[in-house]
Enzyme design. Sequence first.
Site, mmCIF file in Angstrom:
data_model
loop_
_atom_site.group_PDB
_atom_site.id
_atom_site.type_symbol
_atom_site.label_atom_id
_atom_site.label_comp_id
_atom_site.label_asym_id
_atom_site.label_seq_id
_atom_site.Cartn_x
_atom_site.Cartn_y
_atom_site.Cartn_z
ATOM 1 C CG ASP A 161 -1.667 -1.319 1.364
ATOM 2 O OD1 ASP A 161 -2.720 -1.454 0.732
ATOM 3 O OD2 ASP A 161 -1.172 -2.229 2.056
ATOM 4 C CG HIS A 189 -2.850 -5.492 2.887
ATOM 5 N ND1 HIS A 189 -2.413 -4.641 1.906
ATOM 6 C CD2 HIS A 189 -3.087 -6.668 2.270
ATOM 7 C CE1 HIS A 189 -2.406 -5.281 0.749
ATOM 8 N NE2 HIS A 189 -2.808 -6.521 0.945
HETATM 9 P P1 NDP Z 1 -0.704 -15.930 -4.135
HETATM 10 O O1 NDP Z 1 0.688 -16.351 -3.998
HETATM 11 O O2 NDP Z 1 -1.098 -15.039 -5.264
HETATM 12 O O3 NDP Z 1 -1.239 -15.212 -2.798
HETATM 13 C C1 NDP Z 1 -0.970 -15.747 -1.535
HETATM 14 C C2 NDP Z 1 -1.588 -14.897 -0.456
HETATM 15 O O4 NDP Z 1 -1.044 -13.594 -0.474
HETATM 16 C C3 NDP Z 1 -3.100 -14.732 -0.573
HETATM 17 O O5 NDP Z 1 -3.647 -14.796 0.731
HETATM 18 C C4 NDP Z 1 -3.231 -13.344 -1.112
HETATM 19 O O6 NDP Z 1 -4.441 -12.723 -0.705
HETATM 20 C C5 NDP Z 1 -2.109 -12.679 -0.378
HETATM 21 N N1 NDP Z 1 -1.775 -11.337 -0.831
HETATM 22 C C6 NDP Z 1 -1.439 -10.307 -0.027
HETATM 23 N N2 NDP Z 1 -1.225 -9.209 -0.700
HETATM 24 C C7 NDP Z 1 -1.440 -9.501 -1.969
HETATM 25 C C8 NDP Z 1 -1.409 -8.752 -3.151
HETATM 26 N N3 NDP Z 1 -1.135 -7.486 -3.170
HETATM 27 N N4 NDP Z 1 -1.667 -9.357 -4.292
HETATM 28 C C9 NDP Z 1 -1.977 -10.627 -4.302
HETATM 29 N N5 NDP Z 1 -2.041 -11.400 -3.220
HETATM 30 C C10 NDP Z 1 -1.785 -10.836 -2.060
HETATM 31 O O7 NDP Z 1 -1.660 -17.197 -4.123
HETATM 32 P P2 NDP Z 1 -1.520 -18.601 -4.855
HETATM 33 O O8 NDP Z 1 -2.851 -19.195 -4.762
HETATM 34 O O9 NDP Z 1 -0.796 -18.502 -6.145
HETATM 35 O O10 NDP Z 1 -0.536 -19.377 -3.899
HETATM 36 C C11 NDP Z 1 -0.822 -19.673 -2.581
HETATM 37 C C12 NDP Z 1 -0.069 -20.928 -2.232
HETATM 38 O O11 NDP Z 1 -0.174 -21.086 -0.837
HETATM 39 C C13 NDP Z 1 -0.630 -22.179 -2.875
HETATM 40 O O12 NDP Z 1 0.449 -22.835 -3.491
HETATM 41 C C14 NDP Z 1 -1.175 -22.974 -1.686
HETATM 42 O O13 NDP Z 1 -0.975 -24.356 -1.853
HETATM 43 C C15 NDP Z 1 -0.331 -22.453 -0.576
HETATM 44 N N6 NDP Z 1 -0.840 -22.559 0.776
HETATM 45 C C16 NDP Z 1 0.080 -22.915 1.683
HETATM 46 C C17 NDP Z 1 -0.242 -23.044 2.987
HETATM 47 C C18 NDP Z 1 0.820 -23.477 3.895
HETATM 48 O O14 NDP Z 1 1.985 -23.343 3.555
HETATM 49 N N7 NDP Z 1 0.496 -23.974 5.042
HETATM 50 C C19 NDP Z 1 -1.606 -22.792 3.474
HETATM 51 C C20 NDP Z 1 -2.505 -22.369 2.446
HETATM 52 C C21 NDP Z 1 -2.114 -22.247 1.138
HETATM 53 P P3 NDP Z 1 -5.772 -12.749 -1.598
HETATM 54 O O15 NDP Z 1 -6.345 -14.119 -1.452
HETATM 55 O O16 NDP Z 1 -6.598 -11.678 -0.933
HETATM 56 O O17 NDP Z 1 -5.362 -12.424 -2.994
#
Ligand code: NDP
Length: 327
Positions: A161, A189
């Site tokens: 932000d 955020h």
């Molecule tokens: P991203 O890598 O795009 O996003 C991950 C997180 O970051 C989301 O919560 C997203 O929020 C957040 N975020 C914060 N700021 C921003 C921003 N400016 N723009 C976009 N995202 C932002 O998600 P993917 O789905 O590609 O990847 C997530 C991964 O996490 C997957 O591979 C999944 O398997 C893994 N995962 C791992 C966990 C663990 O390690 N225990 C638990 C859960 C998931 P928003 O949803 O609001 O976009």
Amino acid sequence: SKKPVRVAVTGAAGQIGYALLFRIASGEMLGKDQPVILQLLEIPDEKAQNALKGVIMELEDCAFPLLAGIEAHSDAESAFKNTDYAILVGARPRGPGMERKDLLSANAQIFTVQGKALNKVASRNVKVLVVGNPANTNAYIAMKSAPDLPRENFTAMLRLDHNRAASQIAAKTGGTVGGIEKLTVWGNHSPTMYADYRFATIDGKNVKEAINDDVWNRDTFLPTVGKRGAAIIAARGLSSAASAANAAIDHMRDWALGTNGKWVTMGIPSNGEYGIPKDVIFGFPVTTENGKYKIVEGLPIDAFSQERIDLTLKELTEEQDGVKHLL
Ligand code: NDP
């Protein structure tokens, strides 16, 4: 040469992870003389673990001289073992038909487990940055789940932000984005964040005087910064990832290496500053030195600013109330 430090990243096979890991390994986060060991966490799901293997192959193929080791994990306690830094990116995205409270409780579960694991196995000086949304509340949950670690080690990412606000100000004034000082973003955020340029200068000139347009501030600047994530999804068909990763790098680098008196914005647990209740993870202006941040205190808060701060605080309080029973 320096001893390697351990950097844990969750959600490592996701979009943000893909834009983040290579820059950590090349030394952009902790310095070009600081070797790192990456401890990567993904969910146990076969598809995610395979994707993680692919990312690791690519990291290997970069032959980064500073990359002293890479580990793949599927549970938090092994991923966070002795870690010096933890960047919590993985979070549960909002699915179809999911209510806000479902999203909050799905994430509360993830961040309770991760907070407990950090509490048990991480370095006692671990610096934690939560990126996964709702980032402030997730950081709060992790902090509350880690009673043996100092509260101030838990932070949430407001830097995207902050950077978005800086870029809008540079475009509006025709100044250089690198010439901006004393900008801050208060609060959550989320679109309720309050980007505040009342104290800012750009290339030495006062930003508020240069813009001199309160209507632009209220009706254009704040909504543009607040809804920037949605604008990127609409344009790209995917959420912002490279800019989010970049902000995570900026946040950790500045925390670890210091800002030389420059203000940056971090989401950090309040101690009551500016009337924000203790423990609320709130965006504040800070300076950093020797691995510690310090809130810039004593800034005057005018009526408009107070109204915006109250609004973003109200949202955060509601989020926290929504997860209280789980802690
Ligand atoms: P991203 O890598 O795009 O996003 C991950 C997180 O970051 C989301 O919560 C997203 O929020 C957040 N975020 C914060 N700021 C921003 C921003 N400016 N723009 C976009 N995202 C932002 O998600 P993917 O789905 O590609 O990847 C997530 C991964 O996490 C997957 O591979 C999944 O398997 C893994 N995962 C791992 C966990 C663990 O390690 N225990 C638990 C859960 C998931 P928003 O949803 O609001 O976009």
